[in-house]
Design an enzyme around this catalytic site. Sequence first.
Site, PDB file in Angstrom:
ATOM      1  N   ASP A 216      58.873 -44.044  19.344  1.00 38.06           N
ATOM      2  CA  ASP A 216      58.312 -43.018  18.467  1.00 38.06           C
ATOM      3  C   ASP A 216      57.938 -43.622  17.113  1.00 38.06           C
ATOM      4  OD1 ASP A 216      57.840 -40.121  17.936  1.00 38.06           O
ATOM      5  OD2 ASP A 216      59.379 -40.429  16.421  1.00 38.06           O
ATOM      6  N   GLU A 265      65.844 -59.646  29.097  1.00 30.73           N
ATOM      7  CA  GLU A 265      67.158 -60.041  29.615  1.00 30.73           C
ATOM      8  C   GLU A 265      67.555 -59.238  30.850  1.00 30.73           C
ATOM      9  OE1 GLU A 265      70.076 -59.594  26.611  1.00 30.73           O
ATOM     10  OE2 GLU A 265      69.115 -60.992  25.212  1.00 30.73           O
TER      11      GLU A 265
END
Length: 549
Positions: A216, A265
Site C-alpha cells: 500500500d 529466501e
Amino acid sequence: MTQHFAAPTAPTTGTPTGWWRDAVIYQVYPRSFADSNGDGMGDLEGVRDRLPYLRDLGVDAVWLSPFYASPQADAGYDVADYRAIDPMFGTLLDADAMIRDAHDLGLRVIVDVVPNHSSDQYAWFKRAIDDGPASPLRDRYHFRPGKGENGELPPNDWESIFGGPAWTRVADGAWYLHLFAPEQPDLNWEHPAVADEFRSILRFWLDMGVDGFRVDVAHGLVKAEGLPDIGGNEQLKLLGNDVMPFFDQDGVHEIYRSWRKILDEYPGERIAVAEAWTPTVERTAHYVRPDELHQAFNFQYLGTHWDAAELRAVIDASLAAMLPVGAPATWVLSNHDVTRHATRFANPPGGTQIRTAGDRELGLRRARAATLLMLALPGSAYVYQGEELGLPDVTDLPDEVRQDPSFFRAAGQDGFRDGCRVPLPWTTDGPSYGFGSGGSWLPQPQSWAGLSVEAQTGDPGSTLELYRSALALRREHPGLGAGDSVDWQPGTPEGVLAFARPGFLCTVNTTAAPVRLPVPGRLLLASTATTVEGDEFELPADSTLWWAV
C-alpha cells in the site's frame, strides 16, 4: 494479417517459472465479499467458503485488502497490529485455514501490507503521545514543531490526500504528519526500527504461507529531506501525476531491495506488487527492477479513456517501460479506490471518481469490451470483486450510511469510494442477496438481485459467463497471457484496434458505430452478440472479439 510476435521460450530446468507474469489476480475486499456469521460485515470465513467460486471463475490468485486489527478509521488501512486479525474478520486460525484451503484449490494468496503509516492506536504511536515530547518513539514518526509565533501553524504546507492539512497538533504542541487521515500517522522510514519491524512483519506472513504482498502507498515511504513546502495551494489528488516531495522519492528503492532479499529466501516464488502512483510508467518501472518488487499496478492504464488512440498509446508505453527491467506489464480496470469501470465508461470522459450513474447499458457494453481487451494483453491482469458480475458503482448512497473518511473531509478526494465497496450479491433473494443472513454494512440496490451470481450462472449472455469463458480461454490458448509485446495490425479504421499474438487476434471497436472487417480466422469469444458470415464480419460498436488465427 501477419504476425511477428516471438513466443516466450520455455524456462530451463531450475529457472523460476514466474507464475505472476501472466497471472489473473482477483481482489477481495473482505468486508464486502461474504459474511459467514450474519453481522452484516464480510469476514475471512466468508472468503474461505467462497474460494471454490474463485477457483471455478478461473483466477490464479486472490489478493485480500487488510483484515488486520484496526480501529477501522479507513476501512482497515489504519493498522493497530500487523500480526493480528481484527475480530470483525475472525482470528489467525481463520486466516491459516483460508490460506490452506486456497492452496488446496490451486489458488495463491496475496495480502496487503501497509508500511507508509500505522494507526494512531499502534503501540509505538500511543507511547509516543503518552510519554511526551522527549519520547524516543516520536523519531519513528514525523513529529515537528509548528510555525508561527507560538507554533500554532503546521510545519509545512502539505495537505492530506483526504482533504485538509497533512498535520495534526497534539496536546503538548507538537505536530505529526499524516498524508491520509489523522488516525494514520506516517512512519519515518529513516529510522532503523521501522525497517526492522516491517522485515519482521513480512516474515510473519510468509511463515503463515502467503504467496506475496500488495504494498500500500508503495511510493510514499520516503519523504524529501527537510520536508520542503510545495509552494502551491492546489489540493493534492491521489490520482495526480505531479512530482511531490512525499511521493516517488528515490530512497524507496533501497527499502524494496531489502524486501526482495527476504522474498527470495522463501520457496514457491513469493512476490510483491507495488501500489505506486507515479508521474509516468517509466517511473513505475523503477519499482520492478530485477532486485526490487515483481509487479506494479498500471494506474496509467486504469485511468485511460475508452478511446482507441489513447489505449494504444498507454499499452505501447507500458510494454516499452517494462521491457528494459524484465518485468511483466500489469493491467487493471477497477479497484476499491476508484469508480467501477462499468460506471466510469457509462459517463463522459473524466476522472476515476464519478458521481453519476450515467448510461448503464453503454457502460456495461464498454466494460465487457474493455475486459476482453485487458485479458488479451501480455502480462498480468487484476480483477476487482464484482466486476465479473458487471456491477456498477452505487452512486445514490444516502449520506448517513457513508463510511469513506474522505467523504467527511473537505476538498480532498471526492469521497465516494463507498460506491464501489457495496457488498456482493450472491443470490436472487434474501436480506442481502446471499451476502449474509444479517443484511449488509452498505445497502445494496434492489436491481442487484438480477446481477447476482445465482442469476447470471448458466446464462450465456451474462457478464459472469463472459469472464468464465475468457479466463478459461486465457489458460488454454498459448497466445494469451505471457509475453512482452503485441503485433499491431495495419490499416484498421479510426477508433478500431487490432493486434496479433501467437495464433490469436484481438479486434476492438471503441466507436459508437459498427465496422465491417475481413474475417481473420475462427471466432473464439465476443463481448457482445455478433454474426460471422462469408469473408467479412461486423465488429459491433463498443465491442471486442477474440479470434483463433
